[in-house]
Scaffold this motif. Sequence first.
Motif, PDB file in Angstrom:
ATOM      1  N   SER A   1      45.351  19.041  26.341  1.00 44.69           N
ATOM      2  CA  SER A   1      46.247  20.164  26.669  1.00 44.69           C
ATOM      3  C   SER A   1      47.569  19.632  27.234  1.00 44.69           C
ATOM      4  CB  SER A   1      45.534  21.105  27.640  1.00 44.69           C
ATOM      5  OG  SER A   1      46.366  22.177  28.030  1.00 44.69           O
TER       6      SER A   1
ATOM      7  N   TYR B   1      44.946  30.868  14.810  1.00 43.86           N
ATOM      8  CA  TYR B   1      45.527  29.666  14.191  1.00 43.86           C
ATOM      9  C   TYR B   1      46.001  28.660  15.245  1.00 43.86           C
ATOM     10  CZ  TYR B   1      48.137  26.929  10.733  1.00 43.86           C
ATOM     11  OH  TYR B   1      48.588  25.913   9.920  1.00 43.86           O
TER      12      TYR B   1
ATOM     13  N   GLU C   1      42.689  26.947  16.710  1.00 46.57           N
ATOM     14  CA  GLU C   1      42.803  25.921  15.658  1.00 46.57           C
ATOM     15  C   GLU C   1      41.884  26.211  14.466  1.00 46.57           C
ATOM     16  OE1 GLU C   1      45.009  23.746  15.369  1.00 46.57           O
ATOM     17  OE2 GLU C   1      45.703  23.120  17.345  1.00 46.57           O
TER      18      GLU C   1
ATOM     19  N   ARG D   1      46.744  27.853  24.687  1.00 41.48           N
ATOM     20  CA  ARG D   1      47.538  26.840  24.003  1.00 41.48           C
ATOM     21  C   ARG D   1      48.961  27.335  23.854  1.00 41.48           C
ATOM     22  NH1 ARG D   1      46.601  23.105  18.982  1.00 41.48           N
ATOM     23  NH2 ARG D   1      47.229  21.212  20.028  1.00 41.48           N
TER      24      ARG D   1
ATOM     25  N   LYS E   1      54.304  20.774  25.710  1.00 41.25           N
ATOM     26  CA  LYS E   1      53.414  19.634  25.943  1.00 41.25           C
ATOM     27  C   LYS E   1      51.985  19.923  25.523  1.00 41.25           C
ATOM     28  CE  LYS E   1      53.454  17.947  30.113  1.00 41.25           C
ATOM     29  NZ  LYS E   1      53.577  17.886  31.595  1.00 41.25           N
ATOM     30  N   ASP E   2      51.684  21.214  25.425  1.00 41.48           N
ATOM     31  CA  ASP E   2      50.317  21.645  25.156  1.00 41.48           C
ATOM     32  C   ASP E   2      49.966  21.575  23.661  1.00 41.48           C
ATOM     33  OD1 ASP E   2      47.860  22.634  25.794  1.00 41.48           O
ATOM     34  OD2 ASP E   2      48.516  24.703  26.110  1.00 41.48           O
ATOM     35  N   ARG E   3      50.980  21.500  22.813  1.00 39.18           N
ATOM     36  CA  ARG E   3      50.737  21.494  21.362  1.00 39.18           C
ATOM     37  C   ARG E   3      51.705  20.502  20.751  1.00 39.18           C
ATOM     38  NH1 ARG E   3      52.130  24.341  16.484  1.00 39.18           N
ATOM     39  NH2 ARG E   3      50.282  24.803  15.234  1.00 39.18           N
ATOM     40  N   ARG E   4      51.198  19.378  20.302  1.00 38.49           N
ATOM     41  CA  ARG E   4      52.055  18.274  19.897  1.00 38.49           C
ATOM     42  C   ARG E   4      51.916  18.029  18.406  1.00 38.49           C
ATOM     43  NH1 ARG E   4      50.633  14.457  25.206  1.00 38.49           N
ATOM     44  NH2 ARG E   4      50.780  16.208  26.665  1.00 38.49           N
ATOM     45  N   MET E   5      52.522  18.907  17.653  1.00 34.90           N
ATOM     46  CA  MET E   5      52.430  18.813  16.202  1.00 34.90           C
ATOM     47  C   MET E   5      53.594  17.981  15.659  1.00 34.90           C
ATOM     48  SD  MET E   5      49.858  20.178  14.681  1.00 34.90           S
ATOM     49  CE  MET E   5      48.475  21.293  15.056  1.00 34.90           C
TER      50      MET E   5
ATOM     51  N   ASP F   1      48.591  16.389  16.893  1.00 40.00           N
ATOM     52  CA  ASP F   1      47.605  17.454  17.117  1.00 40.00           C
ATOM     53  C   ASP F   1      46.946  17.974  15.839  1.00 40.00           C
ATOM     54  OD1 ASP F   1      47.960  17.194  19.803  1.00 40.00           O
ATOM     55  OD2 ASP F   1      48.487  19.286  20.184  1.00 40.00           O
TER      56      ASP F   1
ATOM     57  N   ARG G   1      42.580  19.836  14.482  1.00 37.08           N
ATOM     58  CA  ARG G   1      42.177  20.841  13.489  1.00 37.08           C
ATOM     59  C   ARG G   1      40.987  20.311  12.679  1.00 37.08           C
ATOM     60  NH1 ARG G   1      45.033  25.142  12.991  1.00 37.08           N
ATOM     61  NH2 ARG G   1      44.291  25.645  10.910  1.00 37.08           N
TER      62      ARG G   1
ATOM     63  N   ARG H   1      44.063  11.306  23.723  1.00 38.06           N
ATOM     64  CA  ARG H   1      44.067  12.755  23.485  1.00 38.06           C
ATOM     65  C   ARG H   1      43.237  13.106  22.250  1.00 38.06           C
ATOM     66  NH1 ARG H   1      47.746  17.117  24.756  1.00 38.06           N
ATOM     67  NH2 ARG H   1      48.074  18.535  23.015  1.00 38.06           N
TER      68      ARG H   1
END
Lengths: 574, 574
Positions: free
Chosen positions: A118, A512, A516, A557, A561-565, B53, B57, B124
């Motif tokens: 997270s 989504y 996830e 989410r 910083k919480d979602r690093r796509m 991230d 998934r 992570r």
Amino acid sequence: MKIRVTIVQLNAHLGDFDGNLKKIYNAIDIAEKNQSDFVVFPELFLTGYPPEDLVLRTSFLKKNIEYINKIVSYSKDKKTVILIGYIDVEDDAFNSLAIIHNGKFLGKYHKHLLPNYSVFDEHRYFKSGNEITIIEYNNIKIGINICEDIWSPIGPLHYQVLNGTQLIINSSASPYFYGKRKLRKKYLSTKSYDYHCPIVYCNLVGGQDEVVFDGGSIVTTSEGNIMYECKPFEEEIVTLDIPIEENLRTNLQDPRRRHISSTKIPNINIIKISNKIERKTKINVSTKNFSLKREEEIFKAVTLGLRDYIIKNGFKKVVIGLSGGMDSSLVAAIAVEALGKDNVLGILMPSMYSSSHSIEDAKNLAENLGIKYYIIKIENIYYSFVNELKEIFSNTKEDITEENLQARIRGTILMAISNKFGHIVLATGNKSEIATGYSTLYGDMVGGFSPIKDVYKTDVYKMAKWYNKFKGKEIIPQNVFVKPPSAELRPNQKDQDTLPPYEILDEILKLYIEKELSVEEISEKFDKETVKYVAKLVDKNEYKRRQGVIGVKVSERSFGKDRRMPITSKYKEW
Amino acid sequence: MKIRVTIVQLNAHLGDFDGNLKKIYNAIDIAEKNQSDFVVFPELFLTGYPPEDLVLRTSFLKKNIEYINKIVSYSKDKKTVILIGYIDVEDDAFNSLAIIHNGKFLGKYHKHLLPNYSVFDEHRYFKSGNEITIIEYNNIKIGINICEDIWSPIGPLHYQVLNGTQLIINSSASPYFYGKRKLRKKYLSTKSYDYHCPIVYCNLVGGQDEVVFDGGSIVTTSEGNIMYECKPFEEEIVTLDIPIEENLRTNLQDPRRRHISSTKIPNINIIKISNKIERKTKINVSTKNFSLKREEEIFKAVTLGLRDYIIKNGFKKVVIGLSGGMDSSLVAAIAVEALGKDNVLGILMPSMYSSSHSIEDAKNLAENLGIKYYIIKIENIYYSFVNELKEIFSNTKEDITEENLQARIRGTILMAISNKFGHIVLATGNKSEIATGYSTLYGDMVGGFSPIKDVYKTDVYKMAKWYNKFKGKEIIPQNVFVKPPSAELRPNQKDQDTLPPYEILDEILKLYIEKELSVEEISEKFDKETVKYVAKLVDKNEYKRRQGVIGVKVSERSFGKDRRMPITSKYKEW
């Protein structure tokens, strides 16, 4: 038998050693005055949490040690044992709890379980502890641990209880998201029941960039009841007498205890403290247990997050573009609650596509809130851009370019006002928009803070409704609730022309982004083409979000910083 | 005795399973044609690296397993053993190397040492492996491991050699920064010498958002020499015969071996492969060892980073604001090298403060590069803003607001052109500017990619000089080199009015940002007031950088994922 504990649920300011020290001294004084056995502070209270890459600076680490030594000196001739979060430095840095008593540094505990999911990066900064600490206080065994340590069936909590602790004190900095407060209470009361051991859970309160700590510190009894809960989203110092069972090991009244064997595990660090406090004061505190409505809880979270961002960064005032729509209306209301009406400035920036009711609605809102506002028209500026772009745009058609241009003119105006007067611009985008890229980079996305960035559009409406009810009058005009959402960047534009209805969109986004789930899985519940379209929008707009302004996490989410796509990715499920 | 290995130094596209698979099949075919014993691919080549991230998934993980199975099928009736990076999924996700041979999945290795510093977040995503893998290939012991595993005196490399491996094959995705190529060669050749064991080091090549992989795969001999180095910053597939010492354990000719005991450690996984390849082809490859100049190396790194960002995201063309200054000139040159001159558009946006030579310099540059350009004046737009802001700005003085306004008008024009024609805007800021906040948010900071974001101003000049020399003519006009740097946002403005000379500034920045030295420590070398001033600028401008566009890391510490400082912080050393 009782142990008297003072729980310090205060708001630390990251890196403000002097300011935090002042709060620490004050809390120690209160604990001492109340004749407490222990005073417990939140995780890393001395430095503030999370210190992020400041931990990589040796000078920062040294300063934190220097200030811990000040607390040791301050504790001289005081009876209360102090448990304070700081960064210990041995062969590496440790997320630690210092045990300080009467001018002596008695020992320390190093956090074992370092969250690295997270918003957390603790493996980046800290080494894991490998010692279990038990304080034998007047022959009562007390286990101390830090945040995540309590959130595992095989962590320090487990081994401490197996080794006979009669009370657990946990020092936390646990960031808020909706659902966590309920989970925390359920989890801690169940653990107390299971281990037949009371727990003092002391949590940080306050906002720090992308996260907000909600406080809500808890004391549970060995029966698994919540004896006391501190206020959510507010500072509180409370002293409580916590009942301790005298001889747990042979307590045959409670068959649960028989399942807890006294297995010894390696590296048990026992710190013995003898203390004599002749109590004059008596503590009477009634049971408290807070339960907020979802809308109210999120409203309070974002209000605290916004206030602390502005104030802790040395600012006072904010400026907001008011469109007459729901998002900017709610953000203005939040800003007024966070900072006071005199610190909020509204700017109406109508274009040739703005409907008259939008201007009216924005004016009414500003007047209802009692905030100052200006009207600055963008039409002339727009045409001056169009004029200069005539040559390069010859033989092209009007498209989204012209829509974005309007949004960017507004962004530029807000930033000019920000530069001139030192007000921070608040972005007004909601999570549904930011997820789908239904927003203009450097346009409506400008700002220093984005209060409702992690709030879905459907929740925006609910919060606005709650707010009017809370205030007892129609602050946000009724018309704002009933008109269809529109960016008003071309004639008769509606959000729903390009996006699915928000009730559907938000549900798909939750599955989504927060869960996830795959497009396949989500399509079991929603129309497959719609799901694909939404997933595509989310994936394609990562580049915008990467340059987006920060805002406070309130969901499981959030973006940031919480979602690093990755931006560059050819992976798609659509 | 020799082992024939095909090293596949190719450019993976993140998430492009089909595209990567095509490259994998092609490389396998080449290896097979060359009668290789092994073909080795870079770390996580199947998915691309770093997948960030996407690893969270389940659908992504499943797809990666599905494609590994395709490779297993493809390997049927082929002699070459395939070592390919993918994500293994057991009770958790593992960063893994699959061993595939003749239609069979023979086994897998899980990476032990997971980097969680700098740009890395592997804790992570992945669980650490706990098994050491040795392949017994026709009775030759070969140790395989992944990237970081080789970078520790007590990691898998160590245990593999202690258990008699005669060859190490390492699959890497090691991102570039200046200095790393030299370090890598020194380190690997020393390790080979120390363990008396050749190493095949196969590294990824290509750009991925904030990082670029430089390739430069290496083969070292047991004498510690570099037998072969693949091209830096380019794709290459090479087949090599690597000499193996037949019986290492009793090799008394080399006393070093005697120090390596055959200690057994737990969990050694031995995979036996018998293979018969009757060689018809002979491999003749001469020794290669590349050594680039600093300026050239960084130029190539940012060129590759830019090209891959644009191309992999499905774009082709870029647009750049040309000021006639050094930064935009160099960025234009990089863009032309990366994408070709027909894909680069220059926009000159003079204001009332632009000097005539700036316009001339920008025109000359565009003509020298052979790129198309337009001139769009900002003066009228500027005054239309000023006019609309008259009321709210009454009784205020001109200040930085008006300077930022010009920069934001330019940003808005570039974005309009981007929107209209689908060109990506390139930001032209250098590291010295971005560090000190000498840039306008939503102004000159706009863009989809920032090629020289991690290049100090002093290096910008050196790279420009190198570029002209490399091209054999004065592409970047001489006047751009000699005139003092200026933002030209007010009359006679110079960078050096507000910043220390770049030679000093850049040295202070390196110590403060890359070395994390304290202001105290840096002041031993530079004037204390200057150091304090620079540190203050760096700290105060974190909020701008947080919304900054991404660019490629070329230093030991870049802004972005590599440096995670809080915005809200009262910690200061100034």
